[in-house]
Write a protein that holds these residues in place. Structure first.
Motif, PDB file in Angstrom:
ATOM      1  N   MET A   1       5.982  -2.537  -7.628  1.00  0.00           N
ATOM      2  CA  MET A   1       5.523  -3.731  -6.907  1.00  0.00           C
ATOM      3  C   MET A   1       6.624  -4.288  -6.015  1.00  0.00           C
ATOM      4  N   ASP A   3       9.007  -2.682  -4.488  1.00  0.00           N
ATOM      5  CA  ASP A   3       9.110  -1.883  -3.270  1.00  0.00           C
ATOM      6  C   ASP A   3       8.008  -2.249  -2.268  1.00  0.00           C
ATOM      7  N   GLN A   4       6.816  -2.473  -2.805  1.00  0.00           N
ATOM      8  CA  GLN A   4       5.701  -2.820  -1.924  1.00  0.00           C
ATOM      9  C   GLN A   4       5.882  -4.203  -1.304  1.00  0.00           C
ATOM     10  N   LEU A   7       8.268  -3.898   1.444  1.00  0.00           N
ATOM     11  CA  LEU A   7       7.618  -3.286   2.593  1.00  0.00           C
ATOM     12  C   LEU A   7       6.785  -4.318   3.360  1.00  0.00           C
ATOM     13  N   VAL A  75      -1.195  -2.120   2.478  1.00  0.00           N
ATOM     14  CA  VAL A  75      -0.124  -2.251   1.490  1.00  0.00           C
ATOM     15  C   VAL A  75      -0.314  -3.499   0.646  1.00  0.00           C
ATOM     16  N   GLN A  78      -3.090  -3.022  -1.971  1.00  0.00           N
ATOM     17  CA  GLN A  78      -2.674  -2.126  -3.051  1.00  0.00           C
ATOM     18  C   GLN A  78      -1.602  -2.745  -3.935  1.00  0.00           C
ATOM     19  N   ALA A  79      -0.713  -3.531  -3.339  1.00  0.00           N
ATOM     20  CA  ALA A  79       0.401  -4.086  -4.096  1.00  0.00           C
ATOM     21  C   ALA A  79      -0.008  -5.271  -4.950  1.00  0.00           C
TER      22      ALA A  79
END
Length: 430
Positions: A1, A3-4, A7, A75, A78-79
């Motif tokens: 999570m 990392d997302q 991003l 993103v 999904q995150a």
């Protein structure tokens, strides 16, 4: 999570950069950029070059913004959706849990992009467009180079559509007098210009819209000399009317042959010499101007003839007035009045003005803050306005209500409106 989320923050930063670049380039003023470029600023020259050919730049911006927005949505969903679903499950564990968690994630990510990637960067770019444009110009030029193939494809398609729809693909950069006056007014409101400076700039551009009769001395007020004028009469006129120059006529004002300068007459008076205008060659050629000229054109005629004094004639070659360079400069300076000239507009109190009948209607508009007078193309003075509205030769106490003001004739001299009393009315506006 984590990392997302990083991003998502990176995508927000990229979107913010593109948004700032887009607005700063569009809002940057070319005049200011040219001044910086002339001072040797290479980045200002690069921004000007981009403004001259903005197609590639905006294509890259739109490609980047759309790609980032789509990627951010994917993103973000999904995150965050699984974690939001886990947080909501203790409160609600029904069949709509997945949809509800998606909606919450969507609103949260969208809010982040709207606030940090769109709204704040664009407002910042609007505040300091030139400065930000020079900061982002080199990275954007690199992006334009990197995405050149995509730019070529999309620009080509856009150009084809523009030609098909007959829509211009370049912005016109013509600056009109109205634009400059508006900029001066904005500068006065912000304090960058003094109000007197703003009025001066406005008056300069009015020279091209105001014609000679709006500033000239009317025919009946012209003091002139004749060839048969006696020395006593010449001395008396010079003493009573201390002007610099006097028209010289054979008989009446319409038979003018030239003018004399007071500098040529006064030494003769001091030395006791003959003042006969017929025998002494002191009469000079006078400049004649048609009454259809604008004040700017009259100024050019003064410059070409190296004169500061002219008589104004109409289409029938009859003298209708006298115009001096001082009259033109008084129009530009506004409040500048010569020592021998009475004020045409006298403010009595906050709600009333006493106005001379020969006052140019443009000066009345400025004094009373009236945007336009009805039928203004048919007259030049406030007296003409009253005659136009009344449809007759006015008499004393005749009045007109217009734009919240009452214009009342208070003095008439041989059918000529001498004084007009203007009072601000509280009633309905015509």
């Amino acid at each position: 999570m984590l990392d997302q989320l990083l991003l998502i923050l990176l995508l927000i930063a990229v979107s913010a950069f593109l948004s700032m670049s887009e607005i700063s380039l569009a809002a940057s003023r070319k005049v200011k950029l040219r001044l910086l470029a002339e001072g040797g600023d290479a980045k200002a020259r690069q921004v000007l070059a981009l403004q001259d050919s903005p197609g590639n730049f905006f294509t890259v911006v739109q490609i980047g913004l759309n790609a980032v927005s789509i990627l951010g949505g994917i993103v973000g969903e999904q995150a965050l959706s699984p974690h939001v679903e886990a947080l909501l499950r203790p409160l609600y564990d029904g069949p709509m849990l997945g949809t509800l968690s998606f909606a919450v994630s969507f609103v949260f990510v969208t809010s982040l992009f709207v606030l940090f990637a769109d709204l704040m960067p664009k407002r910042l770019a609007m505040v300091r467009p030139e400065r930000i444009a020079m900061i982002v110009v080199r990275p954007m030029l690199l992006c334009v180079w990197l995405f050149a193939p995509l730019v070529w494809v999309f620009n080509g398609l856009a150009d084809i559509l523009f030609r098909w729809l007959k829509v211009p693909g370049a912005r016109a950069e013509d600056i009109t007098a109205d634009d400059i006056v508006a900029m001066a007014d904005a500068g006065a409101q912000t304090g960058a210009l003094l109000r007197q400076e703003q009025h001066l700039i406005s008056n300069v551009f009015e020279l091209d819209s105001r014609i000679v009769p709006s500033a000239m001395t009317a025919r009946e007020s012209i003091v002139f000399l004749t060839l048969s004028e006696s020395e006593e009469s010449i001395r008396r006129k010079i003493a009573e009317h201390p002007h610099g120059k006097f028209p010289v006529c054979e008989a009446g004002i319409d038979s003018v042959i030239g003018y004399v300068d007071s500098k040529d007459i006064l030494p003769r008076i001091v030395q006791g010499q003959d003042l006969s205008l017929r025998t002494q060659p002191i009469v000079r050629k006078i400049l004649m101007l048609p009454d259809t000229l604008s004040l700017f054109e009259a100024l050019e005629r003064f410059r070409d003839a190296k004169e500061d004094f002219a008589l104004v004639i109409n289409e029938y070659a009859l003298v209708v007035g006298l115009l001096s360079l001082q009259d033109v400069m008084n129009t530009v300076m506004g409040d500048l009045v010569s020592p021998f000239q009475e004020e045409l507009i006298v403010r009595r109190d906050d709600h009333s003005w006493l106005i001379d009948g020969v006052t140019p209607i443009e000066d009345v508009m400025q004094a009373l803050d009236i945007e336009v007078f009805e039928g203004f193309e048919n007259y030049e003075t406030v007296a003409g306005f009253l005659m136009y509205r009344l449809r007759k030769v006015p008499r004393r106490t005749d009045s007109v209500l217009y734009a919240g003001y009452k214009f009342e004739v208070v003095d008439i001299d041989n059918y000529r409106i001498d004084q007009v009393l203007v009072t601000r009315e509280a009633g309905p506006v015509e």
